[in-house]
Each structure stands twice: as structure tokens, then as C-alpha cells.
Write an enzyme that holds these catalytic residues in place. Structure first.
Site, PDB file in Angstrom:
ATOM      1  N   GLU A  80     -30.590 -96.071  45.406  1.00 53.56           N
ATOM      2  CA  GLU A  80     -31.946 -96.478  45.031  1.00 53.56           C
ATOM      3  C   GLU A  80     -32.087 -96.538  43.513  1.00 53.56           C
ATOM      4  O   GLU A  80     -32.749 -97.421  42.963  1.00 53.56           O
ATOM      5  CB  GLU A  80     -32.974 -95.476  45.582  1.00 53.56           C
TER       6      GLU A  80
ATOM      7  N   CYS B 154     -33.483 -89.385  48.615  1.00 57.18           N
ATOM      8  CA  CYS B 154     -33.483 -87.991  48.187  1.00 57.18           C
ATOM      9  C   CYS B 154     -34.681 -87.742  47.250  1.00 57.18           C
ATOM     10  O   CYS B 154     -35.370 -88.687  46.826  1.00 57.18           O
ATOM     11  CB  CYS B 154     -32.164 -87.635  47.498  1.00 57.18           C
TER      12      CYS B 154
ATOM     13  N   ASN C 127     -24.617 -96.485  45.954  1.00 54.91           N
ATOM     14  CA  ASN C 127     -24.303 -95.276  45.198  1.00 54.91           C
ATOM     15  C   ASN C 127     -22.973 -95.455  44.470  1.00 54.91           C
ATOM     16  O   ASN C 127     -22.039 -96.078  44.979  1.00 54.91           O
ATOM     17  CB  ASN C 127     -24.328 -94.008  46.064  1.00 54.91           C
TER      18      ASN C 127
HETATM   19  N1  THU Z   1     -27.286 -90.765  48.001  1.00 54.04           N
HETATM   20  C1  THU Z   1     -27.931 -91.946  47.728  1.00 54.04           C
HETATM   21  O1  THU Z   1     -27.320 -92.924  47.281  1.00 54.04           O
HETATM   22  N2  THU Z   1     -29.262 -92.007  47.960  1.00 54.04           N
HETATM   23  C2  THU Z   1     -30.003 -90.992  48.473  1.00 54.04           C
HETATM   24  O2  THU Z   1     -31.226 -91.085  48.528  1.00 54.04           O
HETATM   25  C3  THU Z   1     -29.326 -89.812  49.014  1.00 54.04           C
HETATM   26  C4  THU Z   1     -27.960 -89.582  48.487  1.00 54.04           C
HETATM   27  C5  THU Z   1     -25.851 -90.681  47.719  1.00 54.04           C
HETATM   28  C6  THU Z   1     -25.507 -89.821  46.542  1.00 54.04           C
HETATM   29  C7  THU Z   1     -24.083 -89.415  46.865  1.00 54.04           C
HETATM   30  O3  THU Z   1     -23.214 -90.432  46.382  1.00 54.04           O
HETATM   31  C8  THU Z   1     -24.028 -89.419  48.385  1.00 54.04           C
HETATM   32  O4  THU Z   1     -25.175 -90.131  48.820  1.00 54.04           O
HETATM   33  C9  THU Z   1     -24.049 -88.026  48.993  1.00 54.04           C
HETATM   34  O5  THU Z   1     -25.104 -87.278  48.525  1.00 54.04           O
END
Ligand code: THU
Length: 136
Positions: free
Chosen positions: A60, A91, A47
Site C-alpha cells: 500500500e 497493517c 511489497n
Molecule cells: N505487508 C504489506 O505489504 N501490506 C500490509 O498491509 C501488511 C504487510 C507486507 C510487509 C512484509 O513484506 C510482508 O507483508 C509480511 O509482513
């Protein structure tokens, strides 16, 4: 389903490594993903957050964007890891992004004891909206 498929255990390892490169100063929730292409290539992603929160990219999505921009559009599996929680499932937006290219993809998370939990995307995103729903 919990299993010990060595390829999937390896993929989860790549997701864990990718999580270490996360840029998550706001959420402090580092996520890593590793995407297995049908040509055997692995694309990892983390992320990448932004001070303008809406510009944040999930792990992802980073992995999918890397893969597609490198010419790979077919995926077999994706592993997701966050050191802050045992079960880190993609998510809703990430499920949709995966669905665009790989509606049957295996989604893998850590099950502990060296095994992984695998759930196919249709189980995580039922009655999905996909490219074929658009008029041609
Ligand atoms: N996040 C992801 O990288 N993937 C997901 O499927 C869920 C959420 C990240 C986004 C943000 O940087 C942090 O997790 C908190 O939501």
C-alpha cells in the site's frame, strides 16, 4: 459490506497482478495493492522487502508513493491482495499512510465468488491522528 461494484472488482484484479511482482524473499508473503485516484488513474504497488528488514515497504505504501510522486493525492479506494490469505487488510502503518491523503477511502479485499468486501478507513482506524491535529 460485500458488493460487486465492477470498478472495485477490477481494482482487486490490479492488486492481484501487483502481488505477482512482490519482492518478498524473507516473509514469503507477497502483497499487492491498487489505489484508485479521484482522477480515475490506478496506481499499483507491491511489497518490497530488504535484507535490513526495517527498510521493507508494504504494498500500500509503494502504491501511495507512486501516486503522490505522479501528482495524484486524492484517492477513492484501495484494493489489497495476498495469495497467502483470504482477508488481507492493511497493517496499522499502512492505515496511517492512507489516512494522510484519503481519510474516507474505501478499503477493498477479496470476498470470494467474484465479490469484494468494502470497509471505509474510519472503521479500520478510529480516532485517527491526522494532519489537522498538528498546530499550524
Ligand atoms: N505487508 C504489506 O505489504 N501490506 C500490509 O498491509 C501488511 C504487510 C507486507 C510487509 C512484509 O513484506 C510482508 O507483508 C509480511 O509482513
Amino acid at each position: 459490506m460485500s458488493e460487486t461494484n465492477p470498478k472495485y472488482v477490477e481494482l482487486l484484479k490490479a492488486a492481484k497482478e501487483a502481488a505477482q511482482r512482490a519482492y518478498a524473499p524473507y516473509s514469503k508473503f507477497p502483497v499487492g495493492a491498487a489505489l484508485l485516484g479521484d482522477d480515475g488513474r490506478v496506481f499499483s504497488g507491491c511489497n518490497v522487502e530488504n535484507a535490513s528488514y526495517g527498510a521493507t515497504r508494504c504494498a500500500e505504501q509503494t502504491a501511495v508513493q507512486k501516486a503522490v510522486s505522479e501528482g495524484c493525492r486524492k484517492f477513492v479506494a484501495v484494493a489489497v491482495h495476498c495469495s497467502e490469505t483470504d482477508d488481507c487488510w492493511p497493517c496499522g502503518i499502512c492505515r496511517q499512510v492512507l489516512n494522510e491523503f484519503a481519510p474516507e477511502i474505501d478499503v477493498i479485499v477479496d470476498a470470494g465468488n467474484g465479490s469484494v468486501t468494502v470497509i471505509r478507513l474510519p472503521e479500520l482506524l478510529t480516532r485517527s491522528f491526522c494532519p489537522k491535529d498538528l498546530p499550524s
